[in-house]
Design a protein around this motif. Structure first.
Motif, PDB file in Angstrom:
ATOM      1  N   GLU A  30       7.502  -2.293  -5.688  1.00 35.34           N
ATOM      2  CA  GLU A  30       8.392  -1.422  -4.919  1.00 35.34           C
ATOM      3  C   GLU A  30       9.715  -2.111  -4.665  1.00 35.34           C
ATOM      4  OE1 GLU A  30       6.692   0.187  -1.368  1.00 35.34           O
ATOM      5  OE2 GLU A  30       4.830   0.791  -2.356  1.00 35.34           O
ATOM      6  N   ASP A  34      10.902   2.401  -2.471  1.00 29.43           N
ATOM      7  CA  ASP A  34      10.697   3.247  -3.655  1.00 29.43           C
ATOM      8  C   ASP A  34       9.723   2.565  -4.608  1.00 29.43           C
ATOM      9  OD1 ASP A  34      12.288   5.353  -2.974  1.00 29.43           O
ATOM     10  OD2 ASP A  34      14.070   4.611  -4.023  1.00 29.43           O
ATOM     11  N   LEU A  36       8.663   1.467  -7.973  1.00 27.97           N
ATOM     12  CA  LEU A  36       9.304   1.265  -9.278  1.00 27.97           C
ATOM     13  C   LEU A  36       8.300   1.494 -10.402  1.00 27.97           C
ATOM     14  CD1 LEU A  36      11.525  -1.877  -8.591  1.00 27.97           C
ATOM     15  CD2 LEU A  36      12.200   0.526  -8.631  1.00 27.97           C
ATOM     16  N   ARG A 140       5.315   4.631 -14.624  1.00 32.16           N
ATOM     17  CA  ARG A 140       6.398   5.034 -13.722  1.00 32.16           C
ATOM     18  C   ARG A 140       6.463   6.562 -13.691  1.00 32.16           C
ATOM     19  NH1 ARG A 140      11.166   3.701 -11.170  1.00 32.16           N
ATOM     20  NH2 ARG A 140      12.864   5.170 -11.509  1.00 32.16           N
TER      21      ARG A 140
END
Length: 196
Positions: A30, A34, A36, A140
Motif C-alpha cells: 500500500e 491506496d 498498489l 492490481r
C-alpha cells in the motif's frame, strides 16, 4: 441462442451464488492508504479454457465467455448447471517490444471445487480442460472496460510499481474479470505471473 446462458447469468448474479477462486495472500503493498498490488499464491487447479483469435480483444473475450457460459449452463457431459466461479480470466501475450497485445487470447473458467477431481466434459470441442500448476501472481485492481489500450496501460502501470522486471514473466499476463464482460464499470485485475 444465447438467451438461456444470459438469463442464467443474471439469475445467478447474487454474489453469494458465485464461488471465488481460493488463494493465499502473501503480501499487500500500500501507499498512502491506496492498495498498489497484492502478491497471491493460487493452488494447482483445473480450468475450462478456450483459445480465441478475433480481430479485437473485446470480441475475443465476449465470444470466449459466451462459449464458456454454454458449457457452464448444461452443454457438458453432466447436463447440469455447473455454477459461476469468479474471476473469469483471460490470458494475453504481448509482442517482443511489449508495445501491444497479440491477437490470440485464452479465456478460462475455474471449475468449482466439487468438480475439480472429475470435471464434466465440454460438448464444444473448442473448450479444453487444463490443469494449471500452483502459481504466484502480482495482482492490481482496475475498473472499466478492458481493451488493448486499457490492458497495455495497466501492464505498464503495474510494471512501474513493481520496478523489478526479473520477478515476473515479461510476455504473458492475465486479466481477471469479476463482472459480466458486458457491464460498463466492471471490476478487473491485472495479474503478473511470478517467474518459476
Amino acid at each position: 441462442d444465447m438467451a438461456e446462458p444470459i438469463q442464467q447469468l443474471t439469475r445467478n448474479n447474487s454474489p453469494q451464488e458465485r464461488q471465488s477462486i481460493p488463494f493465499t495472500l502473501i503480501q499487500r503493498k500500500e501507499k498512502l492508504g491506496d492498495l498498489l498490488y497484492e502478491k497471491r499464491q493460487y493452488g494447482k487447479a483445473k480450468w475450462a479454457c478456450i483459445k480465441m483469435k478475433e480481430k479485437q480483444y473485446e470480441q475475443s473475450i465476449c465470444l470466449g465467455f459466451m462459449k464458456l457460459m454454454r458449457y457452464i449452463c448444461e452443454q457438458n457431459s453432466s447436463g447440469l448447471y455447473l455454477g459461476i466461479t469468479i474471476p473469469i480470466v483471460t490470458i494475453v501475450h504481448t509482442n517482443e517490444s511489449q508495445s501491444e497485445i497479440t491477437q490470440a487470447v485464452t479465456v478460462a473458467y475455474y471449475l468449482p471445487e466439487v468438480l475439480q477431481d472429475e470435471p464434466p466434459r465440454p460438448l464444444d470441442s473448442d473448450i479444453i480442460i487444463e490443469e494449471w500448476p500452483p502459481t504466484i501472481v502480482y495482482s492490481r485492481s482496475f475498473r472499466g472496460i478492458t481493451n488493448e489500450d486499457s490492458i497495455m496501460r495497466e501492464i505498464n502501470l503495474l510494471a512501474e510499481i513493481l520496478e523489478s522486471p526479473e520477478l515476473y514473466l515479461q510476455d504473458t499476463f492475465i486479466i481477471a474479470g469479476y463482472t459480466n464482460p458486458a457491464a460498463a464499470n466492471r471490476h478487473n485485475e491485472i495479474w503478473f505471473l511470478q517467474r518459476p
